[in-house]
Scaffold this motif. Sequence first.
Motif, PDB file in Angstrom:
ATOM      1  N   ASP A   1      -0.798 -14.916   5.037  1.00 46.41           N
ATOM      2  CA  ASP A   1       0.487 -15.608   5.159  1.00 46.41           C
ATOM      3  C   ASP A   1       1.658 -14.725   4.689  1.00 46.41           C
ATOM      4  OD1 ASP A   1       1.768 -17.868   6.028  1.00 46.41           O
ATOM      5  OD2 ASP A   1       1.507 -19.013   4.177  1.00 46.41           O
ATOM      6  N   GLY A   2       1.562 -13.430   5.021  1.00 50.18           N
ATOM      7  CA  GLY A   2       2.665 -12.529   4.672  1.00 50.18           C
ATOM      8  C   GLY A   2       2.671 -12.048   3.232  1.00 50.18           C
ATOM      9  N   LYS A   3       1.715 -12.587   2.427  1.00 54.12           N
ATOM     10  CA  LYS A   3       1.626 -12.175   1.023  1.00 54.12           C
ATOM     11  C   LYS A   3       0.437 -11.230   0.844  1.00 54.12           C
ATOM     12  CE  LYS A   3       3.620 -16.322  -1.123  1.00 54.12           C
ATOM     13  NZ  LYS A   3       4.140 -16.913   0.123  1.00 54.12           N
ATOM     14  N   THR A   4       0.500 -10.417  -0.184  1.00 53.69           N
ATOM     15  CA  THR A   4      -0.580  -9.469  -0.447  1.00 53.69           C
ATOM     16  C   THR A   4      -1.245  -9.754  -1.786  1.00 53.69           C
ATOM     17  OG1 THR A   4       0.465  -7.695   0.821  1.00 53.69           O
ATOM     18  CG2 THR A   4      -1.120  -7.024  -0.874  1.00 53.69           C
ATOM     19  N   THR A   5      -2.575  -9.833  -1.756  1.00 52.51           N
ATOM     20  CA  THR A   5      -3.332  -9.893  -3.002  1.00 52.51           C
ATOM     21  C   THR A   5      -3.876  -8.501  -3.273  1.00 52.51           C
ATOM     22  OG1 THR A   5      -3.968 -12.192  -2.614  1.00 52.51           O
ATOM     23  CG2 THR A   5      -5.295 -10.942  -4.192  1.00 52.51           C
ATOM     24  N   MET A   6      -3.426  -7.912  -4.354  1.00 50.64           N
ATOM     25  CA  MET A   6      -3.910  -6.600  -4.754  1.00 50.64           C
ATOM     26  C   MET A   6      -4.945  -6.794  -5.856  1.00 50.64           C
ATOM     27  SD  MET A   6      -1.808  -3.169  -5.887  1.00 50.64           S
ATOM     28  CE  MET A   6      -1.469  -3.550  -7.602  1.00 50.64           C
ATOM     29  N   ARG A   7      -6.134  -6.250  -5.627  1.00 49.79           N
ATOM     30  CA  ARG A   7      -7.217  -6.415  -6.574  1.00 49.79           C
ATOM     31  C   ARG A   7      -7.678  -5.030  -7.014  1.00 49.79           C
ATOM     32  NH1 ARG A   7     -11.313 -10.529  -7.211  1.00 49.79           N
ATOM     33  NH2 ARG A   7     -10.114 -11.708  -5.673  1.00 49.79           N
ATOM     34  N   SER A   8      -7.689  -4.803  -8.318  1.00 46.69           N
ATOM     35  CA  SER A   8      -8.116  -3.514  -8.853  1.00 46.69           C
ATOM     36  C   SER A   8      -9.316  -3.715  -9.760  1.00 46.69           C
ATOM     37  CB  SER A   8      -6.968  -2.890  -9.662  1.00 46.69           C
ATOM     38  OG  SER A   8      -7.487  -1.988 -10.626  1.00 46.69           O
ATOM     39  N   THR A   9     -10.399  -3.004  -9.481  1.00 44.03           N
ATOM     40  CA  THR A   9     -11.567  -3.081 -10.360  1.00 44.03           C
ATOM     41  C   THR A   9     -11.859  -1.693 -10.922  1.00 44.03           C
ATOM     42  OG1 THR A   9     -12.544  -4.919  -9.129  1.00 44.03           O
ATOM     43  CG2 THR A   9     -14.022  -3.647 -10.528  1.00 44.03           C
ATOM     44  N   SER A  10     -11.832  -1.607 -12.244  1.00 41.25           N
ATOM     45  CA  SER A  10     -12.146  -0.350 -12.922  1.00 41.25           C
ATOM     46  C   SER A  10     -13.518  -0.457 -13.556  1.00 41.25           C
ATOM     47  CB  SER A  10     -11.119  -0.058 -14.018  1.00 41.25           C
ATOM     48  OG  SER A  10      -9.839   0.148 -13.447  1.00 41.25           O
TER      49      SER A  10
ATOM     50  N   PHE B   1       0.837  -1.204   0.000  1.00 42.37           N
ATOM     51  CA  PHE B   1       0.000   0.000   0.000  1.00 42.37           C
ATOM     52  C   PHE B   1       0.869   1.251   0.000  1.00 42.37           C
ATOM     53  CE2 PHE B   1      -2.511   3.329   2.032  1.00 42.37           C
ATOM     54  CZ  PHE B   1      -3.747   3.206   1.408  1.00 42.37           C
ATOM     55  N   LYS B   2       1.912   1.245   0.833  1.00 44.06           N
ATOM     56  CA  LYS B   2       2.779   2.415   0.968  1.00 44.06           C
ATOM     57  C   LYS B   2       3.525   2.702  -0.342  1.00 44.06           C
ATOM     58  CE  LYS B   2       5.799   4.370   4.517  1.00 44.06           C
ATOM     59  NZ  LYS B   2       6.665   4.096   5.675  1.00 44.06           N
ATOM     60  N   VAL B   3       4.034   1.645  -0.950  1.00 43.12           N
ATOM     61  CA  VAL B   3       4.785   1.810  -2.203  1.00 43.12           C
ATOM     62  C   VAL B   3       3.859   2.352  -3.303  1.00 43.12           C
ATOM     63  CG1 VAL B   3       5.899   0.519  -4.084  1.00 43.12           C
ATOM     64  CG2 VAL B   3       6.628   0.157  -1.717  1.00 43.12           C
ATOM     65  N   CYS B   4       2.637   1.789  -3.382  1.00 40.08           N
ATOM     66  CA  CYS B   4       1.705   2.191  -4.457  1.00 40.08           C
ATOM     67  C   CYS B   4       1.218   3.628  -4.323  1.00 40.08           C
ATOM     68  CB  CYS B   4       0.494   1.259  -4.491  1.00 40.08           C
ATOM     69  SG  CYS B   4       0.897  -0.373  -5.115  1.00 40.08           S
ATOM     70  N   THR B   5       1.262   4.178  -3.112  1.00 36.20           N
ATOM     71  CA  THR B   5       0.755   5.532  -2.901  1.00 36.20           C
ATOM     72  C   THR B   5       1.885   6.541  -2.650  1.00 36.20           C
ATOM     73  OG1 THR B   5       0.397   4.978  -0.556  1.00 36.20           O
ATOM     74  CG2 THR B   5      -1.495   4.763  -2.026  1.00 36.20           C
ATOM     75  N   ASP B   6       3.114   6.164  -3.041  1.00 32.08           N
ATOM     76  CA  ASP B   6       4.263   7.049  -2.851  1.00 32.08           C
ATOM     77  C   ASP B   6       4.617   7.734  -4.180  1.00 32.08           C
ATOM     78  OD1 ASP B   6       6.735   8.224  -2.475  1.00 32.08           O
ATOM     79  OD2 ASP B   6       7.503   6.596  -1.219  1.00 32.08           O
ATOM     80  N   PRO B   7       4.419   9.058  -4.261  1.00 32.20           N
ATOM     81  CA  PRO B   7       4.707   9.784  -5.516  1.00 32.20           C
ATOM     82  C   PRO B   7       6.140   9.581  -6.013  1.00 32.20           C
ATOM     83  CG  PRO B   7       3.551  11.211  -3.952  1.00 32.20           C
ATOM     84  CD  PRO B   7       3.900   9.957  -3.208  1.00 32.20           C
TER      85      PRO B   7
ATOM     86  N   GLU C   1     -11.574   3.553 -10.404  1.00 34.27           N
ATOM     87  CA  GLU C   1     -10.809   2.366 -10.009  1.00 34.27           C
ATOM     88  C   GLU C   1     -10.833   2.180  -8.496  1.00 34.27           C
ATOM     89  OE1 GLU C   1      -6.576   2.634 -10.656  1.00 34.27           O
ATOM     90  OE2 GLU C   1      -6.330   0.457 -10.725  1.00 34.27           O
ATOM     91  N   THR C   2     -11.194   0.986  -8.070  1.00 35.21           N
ATOM     92  CA  THR C   2     -11.164   0.626  -6.651  1.00 35.21           C
ATOM     93  C   THR C   2     -10.053  -0.401  -6.454  1.00 35.21           C
ATOM     94  OG1 THR C   2     -13.563   0.929  -6.504  1.00 35.21           O
ATOM     95  CG2 THR C   2     -12.512  -0.318  -4.725  1.00 35.21           C
ATOM     96  N   VAL C   3      -9.118  -0.111  -5.565  1.00 37.71           N
ATOM     97  CA  VAL C   3      -8.016  -1.041  -5.311  1.00 37.71           C
ATOM     98  C   VAL C   3      -8.070  -1.496  -3.851  1.00 37.71           C
ATOM     99  CG1 VAL C   3      -5.519  -1.409  -5.408  1.00 37.71           C
ATOM    100  CG2 VAL C   3      -6.597   0.189  -7.001  1.00 37.71           C
ATOM    101  N   THR C   4      -8.019  -2.814  -3.653  1.00 36.76           N
ATOM    102  CA  THR C   4      -7.982  -3.362  -2.291  1.00 36.76           C
ATOM    103  C   THR C   4      -6.726  -4.215  -2.119  1.00 36.76           C
ATOM    104  OG1 THR C   4      -9.269  -5.308  -2.941  1.00 36.76           O
ATOM    105  CG2 THR C   4     -10.504  -3.416  -2.086  1.00 36.76           C
TER     106      THR C   4
ATOM    107  N   ALA D   1      -6.046   4.190   4.414  1.00 35.55           N
ATOM    108  CA  ALA D   1      -4.928   3.335   4.855  1.00 35.55           C
ATOM    109  C   ALA D   1      -5.385   2.322   5.904  1.00 35.55           C
ATOM    110  CB  ALA D   1      -3.791   4.194   5.392  1.00 35.55           C
ATOM    111  N   ASP D   2      -6.405   2.670   6.695  1.00 32.44           N
ATOM    112  CA  ASP D   2      -6.884   1.761   7.733  1.00 32.44           C
ATOM    113  C   ASP D   2      -7.557   0.530   7.127  1.00 32.44           C
ATOM    114  OD1 ASP D   2      -5.985   3.450   9.716  1.00 32.44           O
ATOM    115  OD2 ASP D   2      -7.877   4.548   9.819  1.00 32.44           O
TER     116      ASP D   2
END
Lengths: 154, 154
Positions: free
Chosen positions: A114-123, A29-35, A106-109, A85-86
């Motif tokens: 298990d320490g891995k992240t599933t990023m899901r984007s729906t446009s 999340f932090k990386v994706c929202t860092d300009p 676009e909605t991104v969740t 962010a919460d």
Amino acid sequence: MRKLQIIAEPGRQEVTTVCEFDAPTERVFKVCTDPALIPKWWGPSAYTTTVDKMEPHTGGSWRFVQKDADGNEFAFRGVYHSIDADNLQTVSTFEFEGMPGHVLMETVTYEEYDGKTTMRSTSVFQTVADRDGMMQTGMEDGAQESMDRLTALL
Amino acid sequence: MRKLQIIAEPGRQEVTTVCEFDAPTERVFKVCTDPALIPKWWGPSAYTTTVDKMEPHTGGSWRFVQKDADGNEFAFRGVYHSIDADNLQTVSTFEFEGMPGHVLMETVTYEEYDGKTTMRSTSVFQTVADRDGMMQTGMEDGAQESMDRLTALL
């Protein structure tokens, strides 16, 4: 590199992409929202991406400019309806300035397991035709390359 | 009062409303984007509507609070992706704060013919379920009453 999953059912006006990263959600999340990091992963590597504006908070705006090897520029812009962010969810709008008036939301969740992240984007698009048009621009290859670059960065 | 036309095909994630007014587009556009006039037409007349925030320009934000006769408050908010007075089109987001995370994007266009204005609003939802949920809240009656109030105001 992990294969990006793209779901675009015929006749619908949405596209969903799903990607998994070997990193906790907070970090993704932090990386994706860092300009400062956008130029390192957003879009194909054959283009340079410049952040003209990025205010990653609810109510903020963004504008990125891509330049190809010949110096042609392509600009994209939108607004952040919410950067939560919460709850690890962002909702924003997206418009290619070369096709003014055609806008998607676009909605991104970000989900952790298990320490891995599933990023899901729906446009969601204004019309099915707009959705189909986006699919034909080579959006699949572009999205895959962005996710590969993001994976390498993480 | 003229009947509002509502188009919501089964299985789709959008709702379109079409309404005609006996006024030129510039006037309808101006009234719809004027914060001072929102309390006079936005939502059912049984509620009082207060404009907490309304920045009717590209990149601006908005937040309206409705209060019923018992003092219960319902708040709505979003951002303006674009307010385009030249092309008579607005694109904005909309969220009922009572259902956080569920957001729609609304595109409104104004077309003039013979001194009359056809206002067309298309809302796209994140899911079909969200669209169907909105239809079940009595959205049709609410939209009709807003349009009746807008007609009277114009």
